[in-house]
Scaffold this active site. Sequence first.
Site, PDB file in Angstrom:
ATOM      1  N   HIS A  88     -46.765 -31.188  13.224  1.00 60.13           N
ATOM      2  CA  HIS A  88     -45.441 -31.549  13.730  1.00 60.13           C
ATOM      3  C   HIS A  88     -44.810 -32.678  12.924  1.00 60.13           C
ATOM      4  CE1 HIS A  88     -46.560 -35.286  16.007  1.00 60.13           C
ATOM      5  NE2 HIS A  88     -47.733 -34.687  16.112  1.00 60.13           N
ATOM      6  N   ASP A  90     -41.975 -34.425  14.374  1.00 62.78           N
ATOM      7  CA  ASP A  90     -41.378 -35.406  15.282  1.00 62.78           C
ATOM      8  C   ASP A  90     -42.372 -36.543  15.514  1.00 62.78           C
ATOM      9  OD1 ASP A  90     -42.891 -33.344  16.678  1.00 62.78           O
ATOM     10  OD2 ASP A  90     -42.353 -34.404  18.529  1.00 62.78           O
ATOM     11  N   ASP A 119     -49.595 -39.410  12.396  1.00 64.23           N
ATOM     12  CA  ASP A 119     -49.244 -38.530  13.518  1.00 64.23           C
ATOM     13  C   ASP A 119     -47.790 -38.083  13.377  1.00 64.23           C
ATOM     14  OD1 ASP A 119     -49.328 -37.223  15.995  1.00 64.23           O
ATOM     15  OD2 ASP A 119     -48.881 -39.043  17.109  1.00 64.23           O
ATOM     16  N   GLU A 153     -43.583 -31.739  19.325  1.00 58.80           N
ATOM     17  CA  GLU A 153     -44.935 -31.903  19.845  1.00 58.80           C
ATOM     18  C   GLU A 153     -45.035 -33.088  20.800  1.00 58.80           C
ATOM     19  OE1 GLU A 153     -49.100 -33.225  20.118  1.00 58.80           O
ATOM     20  OE2 GLU A 153     -47.380 -34.328  19.320  1.00 58.80           O
ATOM     21  N   GLU A 154     -44.324 -34.172  20.497  1.00 61.37           N
ATOM     22  CA  GLU A 154     -44.444 -35.386  21.294  1.00 61.37           C
ATOM     23  C   GLU A 154     -43.714 -35.298  22.633  1.00 61.37           C
ATOM     24  OE1 GLU A 154     -46.512 -37.442  20.553  1.00 61.37           O
ATOM     25  OE2 GLU A 154     -46.738 -37.635  18.390  1.00 61.37           O
ATOM     26  N   ASP A 177     -53.910 -32.619  13.448  1.00 61.50           N
ATOM     27  CA  ASP A 177     -53.218 -33.606  14.268  1.00 61.50           C
ATOM     28  C   ASP A 177     -54.181 -34.271  15.233  1.00 61.50           C
ATOM     29  OD1 ASP A 177     -51.193 -35.103  15.424  1.00 61.50           O
ATOM     30  OD2 ASP A 177     -50.601 -33.529  16.809  1.00 61.50           O
ATOM     31  N   HIS A 444     -49.505 -44.042  18.047  1.00 62.84           N
ATOM     32  CA  HIS A 444     -48.446 -44.314  19.012  1.00 62.84           C
ATOM     33  C   HIS A 444     -48.180 -45.811  19.181  1.00 62.84           C
ATOM     34  CE1 HIS A 444     -48.514 -40.195  21.290  1.00 62.84           C
ATOM     35  NE2 HIS A 444     -48.429 -40.065  19.980  1.00 62.84           N
TER      36      HIS A 444
END
Length: 471
Positions: A88, A90, A119, A153-154, A177, A444
């Site tokens: 991903h 995003d 990520d 994805e997020e 991922d 994150h």
Amino acid sequence: MYEEQISAYFDDPARQRELVDAVCRLVSIRSVAEAPLPGKPFGEGPAMVLEEALALCGEMGFATGNCDGYVGTADLNGLPTQLHILGHLDVVGEGKGWDSDPYAPIEKDGLLIGRGVADDKGPMVAALFAMKAVRDLDIPLRYNVRAILGTDEESGSSDIAYYFARNPYAPYTFSPDADFPVINIEKGHYHPDFGMRWAHSNALPRVTAMTGGFRTNVVPPEAQAALAGLTVGDVEPLLAAVSAETGAAFTVEEREGGVTVLAMGRNAHASTPDEGCNAITALLALLSRLPLADCGSTGAVGALHALFPHGDNAGRALGIAQSDGLSGALTLNFAILSLDETGFTGKFDVRYPICADENNCKKVCEASFAKHGIAVTGDGEMAPGPHHTSADSPFVRTLLDCYVRYTGDTDAKPLAIGGGTYVHDIPGGVAFGCQMPGFDPKMHGANERIPVADLVTSCKIFAQAIAELCG
């Protein structure tokens, strides 16, 4: 076969520079989900990064496609597709605490730093470079590899649901991922909305408002409460003890008719709540010690503190703590809370093992809520359930062998995680890289990072996997 050629290809400093530059090219775009626009289902940022990624794929010689702005595709050749590599573009919001601009990636001490380097823009670029290496090295293939570049994805993976509603699965799918060596089990998800209501009261002192959290899958780093009828002098004597017990930091400020209390914790991914410090539960611990009047908000604070005591990331107080030898222990993150004068709404994120079911998890949780007058107000289903691809499958064994060849980690075994990846709903899919064992990418959080050397090794592993699975 091919280890020498693949290693020599990626050991070239010029090629490593190309790899880093390509990652930085995508990381420089802030691709956080926003309100949809025509042709841009997840807003401007995800659309921009998808366009740039497809341009990169075109420059690398791949045939590209755009599935209505939801995902992009890049095909290595025109043969029947045997392997999907699913990643991903995003990212989660940048948050606070960065030492550099998260969208101006930098290299420091062998690390690439920026939002998305780990990520999942960096790993996805590594997969694209692996595809290119297989072609450049003339490794003979009988099948195609399709890279699928997602953009949601997020925020729920609706992009992949959209794509696979219109396209078939491949025989093999992996997503770069997560962690090496290979993840074959992902726990189930349970994240109901819950709350309660009460009559307005003017009793003093009382909590008039409380908020905390911003995403279900993030341990809340901040929470704030407004209190009426108390002074800074009433609250400050408790701060040192509660801070020592919880690990959170507190500040108190005077406001008209009372005070505002801010709790500062530490964010982490919801699947690993022990790595964070939950500001909501820390603030509840503080509020529960104040001499509050007997009213609705006081009862709610007491109930929430009892059900979600700080540090209980296993659901013991709710009565749902459990584990099994295959998939590990249940984890819980009290993620979001909004309280006002007449009620509250909340949401937690549970990642549950294979042994959990409605009887020993959902029904027990709802019964614990009911004892305190709290009800589930939204979707309370245990979905999606656990995902499990057998460790003995030829696919998993092949990927594990490719990892061992380039790392020498002969003790490597498949893993079970609480995090849900893109392959959670894909039959036979697994997560495969790029995080190496023992490294913290600050996922994150602030200063997200990945070692450049690990990206290079990932390229080698992915290229070998393509050769083994499609050759």
